[in-house]
Design an enzyme around this catalytic site. Structure first.
Site, PDB file in Angstrom:
ATOM      1  CG  LEU A 132      -2.019  -1.120   1.180  1.00  0.00           C
ATOM      2  CD1 LEU A 132      -3.035  -0.928   2.315  1.00  0.00           C
ATOM      3  CD2 LEU A 132      -2.769  -1.209  -0.149  1.00  0.00           C
ATOM      4  CG  ASP A 172       8.175  -4.389   0.884  1.00  0.00           C
ATOM      5  OD1 ASP A 172       8.154  -3.150   0.869  1.00  0.00           O
ATOM      6  OD2 ASP A 172       8.868  -5.083   0.092  1.00  0.00           O
ATOM      7  CG  PHE A 207       0.086  -5.876 -11.774  1.00  0.00           C
ATOM      8  CD1 PHE A 207      -0.028  -5.527 -13.108  1.00  0.00           C
ATOM      9  CD2 PHE A 207      -0.673  -6.938 -11.307  1.00  0.00           C
ATOM     10  CE1 PHE A 207      -0.878  -6.217 -13.956  1.00  0.00           C
ATOM     11  CE2 PHE A 207      -1.526  -7.630 -12.144  1.00  0.00           C
ATOM     12  CZ  PHE A 207      -1.633  -7.272 -13.474  1.00  0.00           C
ATOM     13  CB  ALA A 244       7.247  -1.957 -10.453  1.00  0.00           C
ATOM     14  CG  ASN A 277       9.951  -0.861  -4.968  1.00  0.00           C
ATOM     15  OD1 ASN A 277       9.566  -1.230  -3.868  1.00  0.00           O
ATOM     16  ND2 ASN A 277       9.176  -0.897  -6.046  1.00  0.00           N
ATOM     17  CE1 TYR A 308       8.974   0.959 -14.447  1.00  0.00           C
ATOM     18  CE2 TYR A 308       8.742   1.902 -16.645  1.00  0.00           C
ATOM     19  CZ  TYR A 308       8.305   1.051 -15.651  1.00  0.00           C
ATOM     20  OH  TYR A 308       7.193   0.275 -15.871  1.00  0.00           O
ATOM     21  CG  LEU A 359      -0.766  13.291 -22.204  1.00  0.00           C
ATOM     22  CD1 LEU A 359      -0.320  14.746 -22.055  1.00  0.00           C
ATOM     23  CD2 LEU A 359      -0.347  12.754 -23.582  1.00  0.00           C
ATOM     24  NE  ARG A 375       8.227  12.850 -18.916  1.00  0.00           N
ATOM     25  CZ  ARG A 375       7.082  12.186 -18.731  1.00  0.00           C
ATOM     26  NH1 ARG A 375       6.260  12.574 -17.773  1.00  0.00           N
ATOM     27  NH2 ARG A 375       6.746  11.173 -19.485  1.00  0.00           N
TER      28      ARG A 375
HETATM   29  N1  UDP Z   1       3.593  14.402 -21.336  1.00  0.00           N
HETATM   30  C1  UDP Z   1       3.453  15.766 -21.502  1.00  0.00           C
HETATM   31  N2  UDP Z   1       3.048  16.511 -20.428  1.00  0.00           N
HETATM   32  C2  UDP Z   1       2.788  15.962 -19.206  1.00  0.00           C
HETATM   33  C3  UDP Z   1       2.921  14.567 -19.056  1.00  0.00           C
HETATM   34  C4  UDP Z   1       3.331  13.814 -20.146  1.00  0.00           C
HETATM   35  O1  UDP Z   1       3.682  16.317 -22.578  1.00  0.00           O
HETATM   36  O2  UDP Z   1       2.446  16.702 -18.267  1.00  0.00           O
HETATM   37  C5  UDP Z   1       4.013  13.577 -22.494  1.00  0.00           C
HETATM   38  C6  UDP Z   1       5.302  12.805 -22.239  1.00  0.00           C
HETATM   39  O3  UDP Z   1       6.419  13.578 -22.610  1.00  0.00           O
HETATM   40  C7  UDP Z   1       5.087  11.590 -23.146  1.00  0.00           C
HETATM   41  C8  UDP Z   1       3.583  11.383 -23.159  1.00  0.00           C
HETATM   42  O4  UDP Z   1       3.017  12.611 -22.703  1.00  0.00           O
HETATM   43  O5  UDP Z   1       5.489  11.913 -24.454  1.00  0.00           O
HETATM   44  C9  UDP Z   1       3.127  10.272 -22.245  1.00  0.00           C
HETATM   45  O6  UDP Z   1       3.697  10.490 -20.974  1.00  0.00           O
HETATM   46  P1  UDP Z   1       3.220   9.718 -19.694  1.00  0.00           P
HETATM   47  O7  UDP Z   1       3.955  10.312 -18.518  1.00  0.00           O
HETATM   48  O8  UDP Z   1       1.726   9.727 -19.614  1.00  0.00           O
HETATM   49  O9  UDP Z   1       3.659   8.218 -19.935  1.00  0.00           O
HETATM   50  P2  UDP Z   1       5.109   7.605 -20.295  1.00  0.00           P
HETATM   51  O10 UDP Z   1       5.174   7.596 -21.797  1.00  0.00           O
HETATM   52  O11 UDP Z   1       6.142   8.454 -19.656  1.00  0.00           O
HETATM   53  O12 UDP Z   1       5.045   6.232 -19.728  1.00  0.00           O
END
Ligand code: UDP
Length: 329
Positions: free
Chosen positions: A33, A51, A73, A75, A92, A141, A190, A282
């Site tokens: 949790l 855990d 699942f 992680a 983890n 990751y 996103l 990012r």
């Molecule tokens: N993304 C974005 N703005 C946000 C969050 C995500 O533009 O606030 C973009 C991110 O760069 C990626 C896509 O949305 O290209 C999906 O990101 P998310 O974090 O949902 O999943 P990930 O692909 O990282 O597993």
């Protein structure tokens, strides 16, 4: 089967639990949790608040539930956070998962379905992505998940572990009845951020990078509904019928959507445009990731039931409208 869902109180795990129950399996959940939500565990399903790295307690749970198969699942899954805190991710996702694996072997539980990720491939030189592409993760990751994949191969060869590893693309959406859904803290994904921006619950969405070598300059991803994703974990169980099996599947719909496609979809579904602004890229984000899903379709007969972005986004919107604050816990 007697199924122990490790991480079954989390986003994808909780959807799998409901589907496993509906399919007639005996289900229990093991979850510490730390990110999961106890209230997402259905009534009548035993929750071991343990855990996965605690071998003695995991062994007790495996025995108590007379476990035949583990679906794992559990992680940490946030790419950006993994870049900042690689040690925490290793501890983890690799070290504690090894604890789970050792507990399974000690109890003679030799069937496993494991959550892996398309982030194990890094920046692929071929699109769509097949399972045989080289795996060169570009963030911690992805590296942690690849480390476990390698470990599973070893245990299949040495101890007869029989496993399937699903390399997920972007899990999205919520259950059709809006009873369970995505509630991360902090939220970084996103679709929930775009929905929250429309509903005025968060500031305008930041689009991370608009100068990628893609048709509209924003990243391409393969969004797959969480119920479709979790169903594959049950579809694969009949295949784990011999010791030492090592199965790998990409799990996505195969259709790429850009960040701007997602913004348009959320706007369509909610009937109001998503407020957004363009921002820096990012760290750790490849320009495009989408699956060649032909192997999972061919071998497991898996077909996504949510086959449009709008149908996925609709379930996410319904969940966020029904639960403005997510889970109470
Ligand atoms: N993304 C974005 N703005 C946000 C969050 C995500 O533009 O606030 C973009 C991110 O760069 C990626 C896509 O949305 O290209 C999906 O990101 P998310 O974090 O949902 O999943 P990930 O692909 O990282 O597993």
């Amino acid at each position: 089967m007697n199924v122990l869902v490790v991480g079954g109180a989390g986003y994808i795990g909780s959807h799998c639990v409901r589907q496993a129950l509906a399919a007639g399996h005996q289900v229990a959940v093991l979850d510490n949790l730390s990110y999961g939500h106890a209230e997402s565990v259905p009534e009548g399903v035993r929750l071991f608040r343990v855990d996965m790295g605690d071998q003695a307690l995991v062994r007790d749970a495996l025995r108590t539930h007379q476990t035949e198969v583990v679906i794992d699942f559990a992680a940490f899954t946030n790419v950006g956070e993994s870049v900042q805190q690689p040690e925490r991710y290793h501890e983890n996702n690799v070290v504690r998962t090894e604890g789970l694996l050792q507990a399974m072997l000690a109890e003679g539980v030799k069937k496993l379905v494991f959550s892996s990720t398309c982030a194990t491939y890094g920046i692929p030189d071929k699109m769509p992505m097949t399972e045989d592409l080289p795996q060169n993760p570009i963030n911690p990751y992805g590296a942690t998940k690849l480390a476990v994949e390698k470990r599973l191969r070893e245990l299949a060869a040495s101890h007869g572990l029989s496993f399937a590893a699903f390399r997920y693309f972007n899990a999205a959406g919520a259950s059709a009845d809006a009873a369970i859904g995505e509630d991360h803290s902090p939220e970084t994904h996103l679709i929930p951020l775009a929905i929250a921006a429309v509903l005025g619950r968060r500031p305008p969405l930041k689009v991370f990078g608009s100068d990628y070598p893609t048709p509209d300059g924003t990243c391409l991803r393969d969004y797959v509904h969480v119920d479709d994703l979790s169903r594959a974990h049950l579809d694969v169980l009949p295949q784990l019928n011999q010791p030492g099996q090592a199965l790998f599947y990409n799990l996505g719909t195969g259709t790429p959507y850009s960040v701007k496609d997602v913004i348009a979809s959320v706007g369509r579904v909610l009937g109001r445009p998503v407020p957004y602004e363009c921002a820096e890229r990012r760290e750790g984000d490849p320009p495009a990731l989408y699956a060649d899903a032909s192997k999972v379709r061919r071998e497991l007969g898996w077909v996504p039931r949510y086959d449009t972005l709008d149908s996925i986004v609709l379930t996410a919107c319904n969940w966020h409208l029904a639960r403005p604050k997510g889970y109470a816990s």
